[in-house]
Design a protein around this motif. Structure first.
Motif, PDB file in Angstrom:
ATOM      1  N   LEU A  14       0.830  -1.199   0.000  1.00 48.12           N
ATOM      2  CA  LEU A  14       0.000   0.000   0.000  1.00 48.12           C
ATOM      3  C   LEU A  14       0.868   1.254   0.000  1.00 48.12           C
ATOM      4  N   GLN A  15       0.463   2.227  -0.789  1.00 52.07           N
ATOM      5  CA  GLN A  15       1.112   3.535  -0.730  1.00 52.07           C
ATOM      6  C   GLN A  15       0.083   4.623  -0.987  1.00 52.07           C
ATOM      7  N   LEU A  16       0.291   5.743  -0.322  1.00 52.92           N
ATOM      8  CA  LEU A  16      -0.631   6.876  -0.393  1.00 52.92           C
ATOM      9  C   LEU A  16       0.008   7.976  -1.225  1.00 52.92           C
ATOM     10  N   THR A  26       2.696   2.682   3.335  1.00 59.08           N
ATOM     11  CA  THR A  26       2.026   2.342   4.578  1.00 59.08           C
ATOM     12  C   THR A  26       1.670   0.862   4.577  1.00 59.08           C
ATOM     13  N   THR A  27       0.999   0.421   5.642  1.00 61.19           N
ATOM     14  CA  THR A  27       0.564  -0.971   5.769  1.00 61.19           C
ATOM     15  C   THR A  27      -0.930  -0.999   6.014  1.00 61.19           C
ATOM     16  N   GLU A  28      -1.521  -2.195   5.924  1.00 61.99           N
ATOM     17  CA  GLU A  28      -2.967  -2.310   6.121  1.00 61.99           C
ATOM     18  C   GLU A  28      -3.356  -1.886   7.534  1.00 61.99           C
ATOM     19  N   VAL A  31      -3.007   2.125   7.588  1.00 54.37           N
ATOM     20  CA  VAL A  31      -3.504   2.926   6.466  1.00 54.37           C
ATOM     21  C   VAL A  31      -4.507   3.979   6.921  1.00 54.37           C
ATOM     22  N   ALA A  32      -5.322   3.660   7.952  1.00 56.17           N
ATOM     23  CA  ALA A  32      -6.300   4.645   8.433  1.00 56.17           C
ATOM     24  C   ALA A  32      -5.595   5.871   8.999  1.00 56.17           C
ATOM     25  N   THR A  39      -5.349  13.760   5.203  1.00 61.83           N
ATOM     26  CA  THR A  39      -6.545  14.602   5.199  1.00 61.83           C
ATOM     27  C   THR A  39      -6.315  15.873   5.999  1.00 61.83           C
ATOM     28  N   ALA A  40      -5.693  15.729   7.181  1.00 60.92           N
ATOM     29  CA  ALA A  40      -5.416  16.910   8.008  1.00 60.92           C
ATOM     30  C   ALA A  40      -4.471  17.864   7.301  1.00 60.92           C
TER      31      ALA A  40
END
Length: 376
Positions: A14-16, A26-28, A31-32, A39-40
């Motif tokens: 995963l990557q953002l 990131t990781t599962e 990820v949140a 978002t912030a």
């Protein structure tokens, strides 16, 4: 969320991606937190929103090749910290994504609500009246199983691509555990088991989406290819019109001299030759005509502004002296000395008058040179 099948890995990678190319791996499990931090950073820590996207790329073996856009939920009444026009902002973001005809509209509905009253269905019908791009996903089916079969088979709200009923993960369930529980629910529940198996389950939803996506791509591909080719032709034409790359000082000097040569040619045409072929309707660039106008105004202005010793007309005294110095000789051969002395005296008297003309012509020519230079 961009899902990409990757045979080389059984665990998800995963990557953002956000903020103009920033990438965070990131990781599962985390990820949140990564999404909240992004978002912030984009929209602030309050309750405002932004139309800047955050893209989550997921690579894993067996993952369907799909791109999903999770749009913000519709907010009718702003809460503390949200702008008054929060509904309009969210509605504009949603419409921007669902309007293109290449988009599949995935309407997520709760089984506990009455479908005709859903705001999301009303918005999707505004851009897809026939429903040919709209697929409905019904969640929380175990909360309201009564009458669900009739809801998804009657289709009172014209969902053209049909319905898929699903059970989401609950608590700390893994994906595999959730799928087993989902299969058991639709197999054993007395009401939900009556729904056709082609309309239930996350795996069915993923398969349907891939099929619909392939169909829409096949339908839209010719137009997309045509648009790409048209854009490519326009870009190639623009590229051909651009000057060559300047790599070193020699290239820069040659390019500069080429520009100067073109500028000199243009200026010679419009200021000397009176050739306005490159500027037929731009009268400001008709240099000889504009300078002639200045000279004409100056000619009318000069006699009125010349200082005089008496009320005699300009050069009247000179003409009288010349007549008095005439003698028997060939016609039109006048005494140069007499004319030269008197004319020199008069020229000294009016020598400051042409300064306005010189300034006017200079300002015009200077501006003209700069405009022609910038054009080249």
């Amino acid at each position: 969320m961009r899902l990409q099948g990757d045979p080389s890995t059984d665990s998800p990678k995963l990557q953002l991606e956000y903020s103009n190319g920033r990438v965070v791996t990131t990781t599962e499990a985390k990820v949140a937190d990564a999404i909240n931090a992004a978002t912030a950073e984009i929209a602030g820590s309050g309750k405002g929103i932004s139309d800047a996207p955050i893209t989550l790329v997921v690579r894993k073996s067996g993952v369907p090749d799909l791109t999903l856009v999770d749009l913000p939920g519709i907010t009718r009444v702003p809460v503390q910290g949200q702008p008054e026009d929060i509904y309009d902002q969210i509605a504009n973001i949603i419409k921007e994504y669902i309007t293109p005809k290449e988009t599949i509209i995935l309407n997520v509905l709760s089984a506990t609500v009455d479908f005709p009253t859903c705001e999301s269905i009303r918005m999707s019908q505004q851009v897809d009246r026939t429903g040919e791009r709209t697929l409905a996903v019904v969640t929380k089916v175990d909360k309201a199983p009564e009458g669900l079969l009739e809801k998804v088979t009657m289709d009172d709200v014209h969902i053209g691509l049909g319905y898929v009923c699903v059970r989401n993960r609950v608590g700390d369930e893994t994906y595999d555990q959730a799928r087993v529980a989902e299969a058991q629910l639709f197999k054993n529940h007395p009401l939900l088991s009556q729904i056709d198996k082609s309309m239930v389950g996350i795996p069915v939803l993923a398969q349907r989406l891939m099929q619909i996506q392939a169909t829409i791509i096949a339908k839209c591909l010719p137009d997309i290819v045509k648009q790409i080719n048209d854009r490519l032709i326009r870009s190639s034409t623009e590229l051909d019109r651009m000057p060559p790359d300047v790599i070193n000082t020699g290239d820069a000097v040659r390019a500069f001299l080429h520009i100067v040569k073109k500028v000199c040619t243009s200026l010679e045409n419009i200021l000397v030759r009176g050739d306005f072929g490159c500027y037929p309707d731009e009268y400001y660039f008709h240099g000889t005509a504009r300078v002639a106008e200045m000279l004409s105004r100056y000619a009318k202005k000069l006699p009125a502004e010349c200082p005089r010793c008496s009320d005699e007309k300009f050069l009247a005294e000179e003409m009288r002296v010349l007549e008095e110095t005439m003698s028997i000789k060939l016609p039109n051969f006048l005494p140069r000395s007499a004319f030269h002395v008197l004319l020199k005296k008069k020229v000294e008297m009016v020598s400051d008058v042409p300064q306005d003309l010189v300034s006017e012509v200079w300002e015009y020519v200077e501006d003209l040179v700069m405009k022609v230079l910038l054009q080249h």
